[in-house]
Design a protein around this motif. Structure first.
Motif, PDB file in Angstrom:
ATOM      1  N   TRP A 270       0.838  -1.207   0.000  1.00  0.00           N
ATOM      2  CA  TRP A 270       0.000   0.000   0.000  1.00  0.00           C
ATOM      3  C   TRP A 270       0.876   1.261   0.000  1.00  0.00           C
ATOM      4  O   TRP A 270       0.593   2.215  -0.725  1.00  0.00           O
ATOM      5  N   VAL A 271       1.950   1.240   0.777  1.00  0.00           N
ATOM      6  CA  VAL A 271       2.853   2.403   0.847  1.00  0.00           C
ATOM      7  C   VAL A 271       3.433   2.704  -0.540  1.00  0.00           C
ATOM      8  O   VAL A 271       3.439   3.855  -0.985  1.00  0.00           O
ATOM      9  N   ILE A 272       3.875   1.659  -1.227  1.00  0.00           N
ATOM     10  CA  ILE A 272       4.489   1.847  -2.549  1.00  0.00           C
ATOM     11  C   ILE A 272       3.463   2.439  -3.520  1.00  0.00           C
ATOM     12  O   ILE A 272       3.750   3.399  -4.246  1.00  0.00           O
ATOM     13  N   GLU A 273       2.249   1.876  -3.506  1.00  0.00           N
ATOM     14  CA  GLU A 273       1.210   2.364  -4.420  1.00  0.00           C
ATOM     15  C   GLU A 273       0.807   3.797  -4.103  1.00  0.00           C
ATOM     16  O   GLU A 273       0.704   4.644  -4.992  1.00  0.00           O
ATOM     17  N   GLU A 274       0.593   4.058  -2.826  1.00  0.00           N
ATOM     18  CA  GLU A 274       0.171   5.400  -2.391  1.00  0.00           C
ATOM     19  C   GLU A 274       1.275   6.430  -2.691  1.00  0.00           C
ATOM     20  O   GLU A 274       0.989   7.540  -3.162  1.00  0.00           O
ATOM     21  N   ALA A 275       2.519   6.070  -2.454  1.00  0.00           N
ATOM     22  CA  ALA A 275       3.636   6.986  -2.718  1.00  0.00           C
ATOM     23  C   ALA A 275       3.691   7.317  -4.208  1.00  0.00           C
ATOM     24  O   ALA A 275       3.893   8.476  -4.591  1.00  0.00           O
ATOM     25  N   CYS A 276       3.488   6.312  -5.066  1.00  0.00           N
ATOM     26  CA  CYS A 276       3.514   6.547  -6.515  1.00  0.00           C
ATOM     27  C   CYS A 276       2.321   7.386  -6.963  1.00  0.00           C
ATOM     28  O   CYS A 276       2.445   8.224  -7.858  1.00  0.00           O
ATOM     29  N   ARG A 277       1.155   7.149  -6.339  1.00  0.00           N
ATOM     30  CA  ARG A 277      -0.036   7.960  -6.679  1.00  0.00           C
ATOM     31  C   ARG A 277       0.231   9.440  -6.434  1.00  0.00           C
ATOM     32  O   ARG A 277      -0.153  10.286  -7.240  1.00  0.00           O
ATOM     33  N   TRP A 278       0.894   9.751  -5.319  1.00  0.00           N
ATOM     34  CA  TRP A 278       1.185  11.158  -5.027  1.00  0.00           C
ATOM     35  C   TRP A 278       2.293  11.686  -5.922  1.00  0.00           C
ATOM     36  O   TRP A 278       2.215  12.818  -6.416  1.00  0.00           O
ATOM     37  N   ALA A 279       3.322  10.882  -6.128  1.00  0.00           N
ATOM     38  CA  ALA A 279       4.442  11.323  -6.971  1.00  0.00           C
ATOM     39  C   ALA A 279       3.958  11.703  -8.367  1.00  0.00           C
ATOM     40  O   ALA A 279       4.504  12.609  -9.007  1.00  0.00           O
ATOM     41  N   ALA A 280       2.909  11.027  -8.829  1.00  0.00           N
ATOM     42  CA  ALA A 280       2.364  11.296 -10.164  1.00  0.00           C
ATOM     43  C   ALA A 280       1.850  12.735 -10.273  1.00  0.00           C
ATOM     44  O   ALA A 280       1.766  13.288 -11.365  1.00  0.00           O
ATOM     45  N   ARG A 281       1.496  13.339  -9.144  1.00  0.00           N
ATOM     46  CA  ARG A 281       0.964  14.710  -9.175  1.00  0.00           C
ATOM     47  C   ARG A 281       2.058  15.770  -9.078  1.00  0.00           C
ATOM     48  O   ARG A 281       1.782  16.953  -9.177  1.00  0.00           O
ATOM     49  N   TRP A 282       3.291  15.326  -8.788  1.00  0.00           N
ATOM     50  CA  TRP A 282       4.395  16.279  -8.604  1.00  0.00           C
ATOM     51  C   TRP A 282       5.146  16.468  -9.912  1.00  0.00           C
ATOM     52  O   TRP A 282       5.057  15.635 -10.819  1.00  0.00           O
ATOM     53  N   PRO A 283       5.929  17.561 -10.002  1.00  0.00           N
ATOM     54  CA  PRO A 283       6.768  17.738 -11.192  1.00  0.00           C
ATOM     55  C   PRO A 283       7.679  16.519 -11.396  1.00  0.00           C
ATOM     56  O   PRO A 283       8.068  15.858 -10.420  1.00  0.00           O
ATOM     57  N   ALA A 284       8.025  16.262 -12.642  1.00  0.00           N
ATOM     58  CA  ALA A 284       8.745  15.034 -12.990  1.00  0.00           C
ATOM     59  C   ALA A 284      10.170  14.971 -12.439  1.00  0.00           C
ATOM     60  O   ALA A 284      10.802  13.918 -12.479  1.00  0.00           O
ATOM     61  N   ASN A 285      10.677  16.103 -11.906  1.00  0.00           N
ATOM     62  CA  ASN A 285      12.027  16.044 -11.330  1.00  0.00           C
ATOM     63  C   ASN A 285      11.988  15.856  -9.807  1.00  0.00           C
ATOM     64  O   ASN A 285      13.027  15.848  -9.155  1.00  0.00           O
ATOM     65  N   VAL A 286      10.810  15.694  -9.238  1.00  0.00           N
ATOM     66  CA  VAL A 286      10.681  15.501  -7.790  1.00  0.00           C
ATOM     67  C   VAL A 286      10.616  14.002  -7.489  1.00  0.00           C
ATOM     68  O   VAL A 286       9.773  13.283  -8.025  1.00  0.00           O
ATOM     69  N   THR A 287      11.528  13.549  -6.629  1.00  0.00           N
ATOM     70  CA  THR A 287      11.637  12.114  -6.348  1.00  0.00           C
ATOM     71  C   THR A 287      10.767  11.713  -5.144  1.00  0.00           C
ATOM     72  O   THR A 287      10.329  12.573  -4.376  1.00  0.00           O
ATOM     73  N   VAL A 288      10.565  10.414  -5.012  1.00  0.00           N
ATOM     74  CA  VAL A 288       9.848   9.908  -3.843  1.00  0.00           C
ATOM     75  C   VAL A 288      10.622   8.726  -3.275  1.00  0.00           C
ATOM     76  O   VAL A 288      11.033   7.833  -4.008  1.00  0.00           O
ATOM     77  N   ALA A 289      10.868   8.765  -1.960  1.00  0.00           N
ATOM     78  CA  ALA A 289      11.612   7.690  -1.306  1.00  0.00           C
ATOM     79  C   ALA A 289      10.661   6.870  -0.442  1.00  0.00           C
ATOM     80  O   ALA A 289       9.794   7.420   0.236  1.00  0.00           O
ATOM     81  N   VAL A 290      10.837   5.556  -0.502  1.00  0.00           N
ATOM     82  CA  VAL A 290       9.997   4.624   0.265  1.00  0.00           C
ATOM     83  C   VAL A 290      10.929   3.699   1.053  1.00  0.00           C
ATOM     84  O   VAL A 290      11.925   3.211   0.523  1.00  0.00           O
ATOM     85  N   ASN A 291      10.607   3.498   2.332  1.00  0.00           N
ATOM     86  CA  ASN A 291      11.397   2.590   3.169  1.00  0.00           C
ATOM     87  C   ASN A 291      10.950   1.149   2.964  1.00  0.00           C
ATOM     88  O   ASN A 291       9.750   0.871   2.914  1.00  0.00           O
ATOM     89  N   LEU A 292      11.900   0.240   2.866  1.00  0.00           N
ATOM     90  CA  LEU A 292      11.581  -1.183   2.718  1.00  0.00           C
ATOM     91  C   LEU A 292      12.165  -1.984   3.879  1.00  0.00           C
ATOM     92  O   LEU A 292      13.339  -1.837   4.210  1.00  0.00           O
ATOM     93  N   SER A 293      11.344  -2.828   4.482  1.00  0.00           N
ATOM     94  CA  SER A 293      11.812  -3.745   5.519  1.00  0.00           C
ATOM     95  C   SER A 293      12.338  -5.020   4.863  1.00  0.00           C
ATOM     96  O   SER A 293      11.898  -5.376   3.770  1.00  0.00           O
ATOM     97  N   PRO A 294      13.252  -5.731   5.545  1.00  0.00           N
ATOM     98  CA  PRO A 294      13.780  -6.978   4.992  1.00  0.00           C
ATOM     99  C   PRO A 294      12.689  -7.959   4.550  1.00  0.00           C
ATOM    100  O   PRO A 294      12.813  -8.585   3.493  1.00  0.00           O
ATOM    101  N   ALA A 295      11.599  -8.075   5.323  1.00  0.00           N
ATOM    102  CA  ALA A 295      10.534  -9.026   4.969  1.00  0.00           C
ATOM    103  C   ALA A 295       9.901  -8.694   3.625  1.00  0.00           C
ATOM    104  O   ALA A 295       9.433  -9.584   2.914  1.00  0.00           O
ATOM    105  N   GLN A 296       9.883  -7.428   3.259  1.00  0.00           N
ATOM    106  CA  GLN A 296       9.318  -7.042   1.964  1.00  0.00           C
ATOM    107  C   GLN A 296      10.210  -7.501   0.818  1.00  0.00           C
ATOM    108  O   GLN A 296       9.723  -7.846  -0.251  1.00  0.00           O
ATOM    109  N   ILE A 297      11.509  -7.460   1.067  1.00  0.00           N
ATOM    110  CA  ILE A 297      12.454  -7.840   0.017  1.00  0.00           C
ATOM    111  C   ILE A 297      12.486  -9.365  -0.127  1.00  0.00           C
ATOM    112  O   ILE A 297      12.766  -9.891  -1.200  1.00  0.00           O
TER     113      ILE A 297
END
Ligand code: C2E
Ligand code: MG
Ligand code: MG
Ligand code: MG
Length: 279
Positions: free
Chosen positions: A93-120
């Motif tokens: 959900w975090v990854i999807e939600e972060a990308c949904r918001w990033a889509a509204r920002w200028p294309a040079n604005v980055t978005v960082a998401v934290n990943l736990s070992p269990a996700q990897i």
């Protein structure tokens, strides 16, 4: 555990231990339904270029507001999410939600998401990331995945393979909380890291001639040799910021430039022409 002191000491400590165990059970039960009940939110904290002090991106940070427990901090619920495996669906959900918001920002604005070992460890992660980027039209280079050295503690061959698959999508990697864990420098070769995030424990002690400054300087120099950039985490004061900037940190993040804030507020900072209403 109670070391000595006999009955009296045991009686003093037991209630605290029992209360902790109870809190933990409550968090486990409640976290199970938090996502479905809409209690989880993302907050976005600005990441700023050290030279021109402009926002270059945001880090997504989970927030949990429970009707009775109130705001539960990530330090309390992320460990529970990791131990129960709930971090996997929550992380999707975090990854999807972060990308949904990033889509509204200028294309040079980055978005960082934290990943736990269990996700990897989860084989579906690569598809989830690819799908979130594609569905929202976000260029992979704009997504930065933050991982900590904790990931490399138990040597799993699948870890390096998974990181390589993710890297092949074109996303970036940052090594988070650098300097606090094991800092075995070999970890820097386990993924194509583009950034090292220097932990706040160094940043908050950085001052002219301090040991912390010497450490920051060494990290910055090493990062440069490895073609990586650095972010100074948890920059609270102007003097901490100037010290880190002068030591060569390329980006800074911290309360000085902005606390983690609701997505609408973050968006308004980079899309000033847009009036954003809370949904
Ligand atoms: P982190 O990834 O190292 O995030 C930085 C933490 O430092 C955040 O705490 C942020 O609010 C805090 N911070 C930023 N600037 C300052 C400052 O100037 N001063 C101080 N004192 N603190 C500052 P937060 O949001 O409580 O998150 C704590 C940790 O929880 C994160 O550390 C990260 O490891 C984990 N976390 C948060 N969201 C997620 C998530 O979506 N997924 C996973 N797996 N972990 C998450
Ligand atoms: Mg982080
Ligand atoms: Mg960090
Ligand atoms: Mg941290």
């Amino acid at each position: 555990a109670v070391k000595s002191g006999g009955r009296g000491a045991a009686c003093r400590f037991e209630p605290a231990i029992r209360a902790r165990a109870e809190e933990r059970r409550t968090l486990e039960t409640e976290l199970g339904g938090a996502l479905a009940r809409g209690e989880l939110r993302l907050a976005f904290q600005p990441v700023v270029d050290a030279h021109d002090e402009q926002i270059v991106g945001f880090e997504a940070l989970l927030r949990w507001g429970h009707p009775e427990l109130g705001n539960v901090t990530p330090d309390r619920f992320i460990p529970v999410a990791e131990e129960t495996g709930l971090i996997v669906p929550i992380g999707h959900w975090v990854i999807e939600e972060a990308c949904r918001w990033a889509a509204r920002w200028p294309a040079n604005v980055t978005v960082a998401v934290n990943l736990s070992p269990a996700q990897i460890d989860d084989p579906r992660l690569v598809a989830v990331v690819a799908e979130a980027l594609a569905a929202n039209g976000v260029a992979p280079e704009r997504l930065e995945l933050e991982i900590t050295e904790r990931l490399f503690l138990d040597e799993k061959p699948s870890t390096t393979a998974r990181l390589a698959e993710l890297g092949a999508l074109g996303v970036r990697f940052a090594l988070d909380d650098f300097g606090t864990g094991y800092s075995a420098l070999g970890y820097l070769q386990k993924a194509a890291f583009s950034r090292i995030k220097i932990d706040r424990s160094f940043v908050s002690r950085a001052g002219p001639g301090s040991d912390a400054s010497a450490i920051i300087e060494a990290i910055v120099r090493m990062a440069g040799s490895l073609h990586m950039t650095t972010t100074a985490e948890g920059t609270e004061t102007r003097s901490e910021f100037e010290t880190c900037r002068d030591l060569g940190c390329s980006q800074v993040q911290g309360y000085l430039f902005g606390k983690p804030m609701p997505p609408e507020e973050a968006t308004a900072l980079v899309v000033p022409s847009l009036r954003v209403f809370a949904e």
